[in-house]
Design a protein around this motif. Sequence first.
Motif, mmCIF file in Angstrom:
data_model
loop_
_atom_site.group_PDB
_atom_site.id
_atom_site.type_symbol
_atom_site.label_atom_id
_atom_site.label_comp_id
_atom_site.label_asym_id
_atom_site.label_seq_id
_atom_site.Cartn_x
_atom_site.Cartn_y
_atom_site.Cartn_z
ATOM 1 N N MET A 1 0.858 -1.164 0.000
ATOM 2 C CA MET A 1 0.000 0.000 0.000
ATOM 3 C C MET A 1 0.907 1.230 0.000
ATOM 4 O O MET A 1 1.888 1.277 0.718
ATOM 5 N N GLU A 2 0.546 2.208 -0.793
ATOM 6 C CA GLU A 2 1.319 3.441 -0.924
ATOM 7 C C GLU A 2 0.500 4.625 -0.434
ATOM 8 O O GLU A 2 -0.722 4.587 -0.423
ATOM 9 N N LYS A 3 1.194 5.692 -0.058
ATOM 10 C CA LYS A 3 0.558 6.955 0.330
ATOM 11 C C LYS A 3 0.544 7.872 -0.885
ATOM 12 O O LYS A 3 1.439 7.851 -1.719
ATOM 13 N N PHE A 4 -0.479 8.699 -0.961
ATOM 14 C CA PHE A 4 -0.649 9.646 -2.052
ATOM 15 C C PHE A 4 -1.262 10.899 -1.451
ATOM 16 O O PHE A 4 -2.138 10.810 -0.600
ATOM 17 N N SER A 5 -0.794 12.074 -1.860
ATOM 18 C CA SER A 5 -1.435 13.280 -1.352
ATOM 19 C C SER A 5 -1.510 14.335 -2.443
ATOM 20 O O SER A 5 -0.676 14.389 -3.340
ATOM 21 N N LEU A 6 -2.563 15.125 -2.350
ATOM 22 C CA LEU A 6 -2.757 16.260 -3.239
ATOM 23 C C LEU A 6 -2.439 17.519 -2.465
ATOM 24 O O LEU A 6 -2.599 17.552 -1.241
ATOM 25 N N PRO A 7 -2.011 18.579 -3.128
ATOM 26 C CA PRO A 7 -1.781 19.835 -2.410
ATOM 27 C C PRO A 7 -3.056 20.283 -1.682
ATOM 28 O O PRO A 7 -4.152 20.143 -2.214
ATOM 29 N N ASN A 8 -2.906 20.785 -0.477
ATOM 30 C CA ASN A 8 -4.034 21.268 0.340
ATOM 31 C C ASN A 8 -5.076 20.194 0.611
ATOM 32 O O ASN A 8 -6.255 20.502 0.748
ATOM 33 N N ALA A 9 -4.674 18.946 0.646
ATOM 34 C CA ALA A 9 -5.631 17.862 0.894
ATOM 35 C C ALA A 9 -5.023 16.874 1.885
ATOM 36 O O ALA A 9 -3.895 17.018 2.314
ATOM 37 N N PHE A 10 -5.786 15.867 2.204
ATOM 38 C CA PHE A 10 -5.339 14.849 3.139
ATOM 39 C C PHE A 10 -4.587 13.751 2.392
ATOM 40 O O PHE A 10 -4.647 13.656 1.177
ATOM 41 N N ASP A 11 -3.872 12.922 3.146
ATOM 42 C CA ASP A 11 -3.170 11.786 2.557
ATOM 43 C C ASP A 11 -4.147 10.659 2.266
ATOM 44 O O ASP A 11 -5.071 10.418 3.026
ATOM 45 N N TRP A 12 -3.927 9.958 1.176
ATOM 46 C CA TRP A 12 -4.707 8.796 0.794
ATOM 47 C C TRP A 12 -3.809 7.579 0.881
ATOM 48 O O TRP A 12 -2.595 7.679 0.761
ATOM 49 N N GLU A 13 -4.420 6.441 0.994
ATOM 50 C CA GLU A 13 -3.711 5.185 0.826
ATOM 51 C C GLU A 13 -4.197 4.580 -0.487
ATOM 52 O O GLU A 13 -5.384 4.647 -0.799
ATOM 53 N N ILE A 14 -3.249 4.035 -1.239
ATOM 54 C CA ILE A 14 -3.583 3.454 -2.532
ATOM 55 C C ILE A 14 -3.070 2.021 -2.577
ATOM 56 O O ILE A 14 -1.923 1.755 -2.218
ATOM 57 N N ALA A 15 -3.934 1.119 -3.006
ATOM 58 C CA ALA A 15 -3.550 -0.273 -3.218
ATOM 59 C C ALA A 15 -3.899 -0.647 -4.649
ATOM 60 O O ALA A 15 -5.038 -0.446 -5.083
ATOM 61 N N ILE A 16 -2.924 -1.147 -5.376
ATOM 62 C CA ILE A 16 -3.142 -1.635 -6.730
ATOM 63 C C ILE A 16 -3.153 -3.152 -6.644
ATOM 64 O O ILE A 16 -2.235 -3.751 -6.081
ATOM 65 N N VAL A 17 -4.200 -3.764 -7.195
ATOM 66 C CA VAL A 17 -4.340 -5.217 -7.064
ATOM 67 C C VAL A 17 -4.298 -5.913 -8.420
ATOM 68 O O VAL A 17 -4.754 -5.377 -9.421
ATOM 69 N N TYR A 18 -3.693 -7.070 -8.393
ATOM 70 C CA TYR A 18 -3.814 -8.044 -9.465
ATOM 71 C C TYR A 18 -4.214 -9.319 -8.733
ATOM 72 O O TYR A 18 -3.376 -10.078 -8.268
ATOM 73 N N ALA A 19 -5.509 -9.497 -8.565
ATOM 74 C CA ALA A 19 -6.026 -10.573 -7.722
ATOM 75 C C ALA A 19 -5.960 -11.914 -8.454
ATOM 76 O O ALA A 19 -6.238 -12.003 -9.649
ATOM 77 N N ASP A 20 -5.616 -12.928 -7.715
ATOM 78 C CA ASP A 20 -5.517 -14.291 -8.228
ATOM 79 C C ASP A 20 -6.894 -14.801 -8.652
ATOM 80 O O ASP A 20 -7.917 -14.338 -8.137
ATOM 81 N N LYS A 21 -6.931 -15.762 -9.550
ATOM 82 C CA LYS A 21 -8.195 -16.379 -9.956
ATOM 83 C C LYS A 21 -8.768 -17.246 -8.851
ATOM 84 O O LYS A 21 -9.975 -17.456 -8.777
ATOM 85 N N ASP A 22 -7.905 -17.754 -7.978
ATOM 86 C CA ASP A 22 -8.321 -18.609 -6.876
ATOM 87 C C ASP A 22 -8.948 -17.775 -5.761
ATOM 88 O O ASP A 22 -8.338 -16.810 -5.275
ATOM 89 N N ARG A 23 -10.140 -18.129 -5.355
ATOM 90 C CA ARG A 23 -10.884 -17.389 -4.333
ATOM 91 C C ARG A 23 -10.092 -17.236 -3.044
ATOM 92 O O ARG A 23 -10.071 -16.176 -2.437
ATOM 93 N N TYR A 24 -9.430 -18.282 -2.596
ATOM 94 C CA TYR A 24 -8.743 -18.244 -1.299
ATOM 95 C C TYR A 24 -7.498 -17.365 -1.346
ATOM 96 O O TYR A 24 -7.208 -16.648 -0.387
ATOM 97 N N CYS A 25 -6.781 -17.382 -2.460
ATOM 98 C CA CYS A 25 -5.640 -16.474 -2.625
ATOM 99 C C CYS A 25 -6.127 -15.033 -2.665
ATOM 100 O O CYS A 25 -5.517 -14.140 -2.075
ATOM 101 N N ARG A 26 -7.238 -14.806 -3.367
ATOM 102 C CA ARG A 26 -7.812 -13.463 -3.473
ATOM 103 C C ARG A 26 -8.254 -12.969 -2.102
ATOM 104 O O ARG A 26 -8.048 -11.810 -1.748
ATOM 105 N N LYS A 27 -8.828 -13.851 -1.307
ATOM 106 C CA LYS A 27 -9.284 -13.479 0.035
ATOM 107 C C LYS A 27 -8.115 -13.002 0.897
ATOM 108 O O LYS A 27 -8.257 -12.070 1.690
ATOM 109 N N HIS A 28 -6.939 -13.600 0.708
ATOM 110 C CA HIS A 28 -5.746 -13.150 1.445
ATOM 111 C C HIS A 28 -5.365 -11.720 1.053
ATOM 112 O O HIS A 28 -4.909 -10.942 1.891
#
Length: 167
Positions: A1-28
């Motif tokens: 997870m990465e932090k991202f911020s805009l000028p005069n704004a609050f910090d965001w957290e960003i997560a980029i996903v490439y989720a597995d086809k397997d349900r249980y791996c995706r759940k992790h």
Amino acid sequence: MEKFSLPNAFDWEIAIVYADKDRYCRKHVWEDISRYHNMESPLLVGGDFNCIMSHEEKKGGKTFHFSPAANDMGEFMLDNDLIDLGFIGPAFTWTNNKDARSRIFSRLDRFLISSSILDSFQGLKVKHLTRLASDHCPILCIVKEDVRRNYSHWIKFEEVWASYPNA
């Protein structure tokens, strides 16, 4: 997870996903994002979720049934106060590239965002771009701070309205 911020704004957290086809791996993946997410910060999650949430997100192939995998993703969204931003562009972001009779289309790619910041970022938009060489469409999240409509406080009166009979 990465932090991202805009000028005069609050910090965001960003997560980029490439989720597995397997349900249980995706759940992790959902559990890891939830574990590391600071609930005080808005969260933006985007990428290939490898999961569809409704029959409108699929065309072709077997009939959609709400699955345990979709339920897992729904719980992840609920636990983290995330909503689907919707999109502009083609309805489906993935195809199996088979011949016309066997072709399947699905919306596997999306952006989710904390509902708490929608009022501050009314200019957020997601675009599904044209699919070229891949089986996935590229997706784009446009972030514009404080895009608000200005409404006039004046009431405009048209003379012709006075000619209508009272109801």
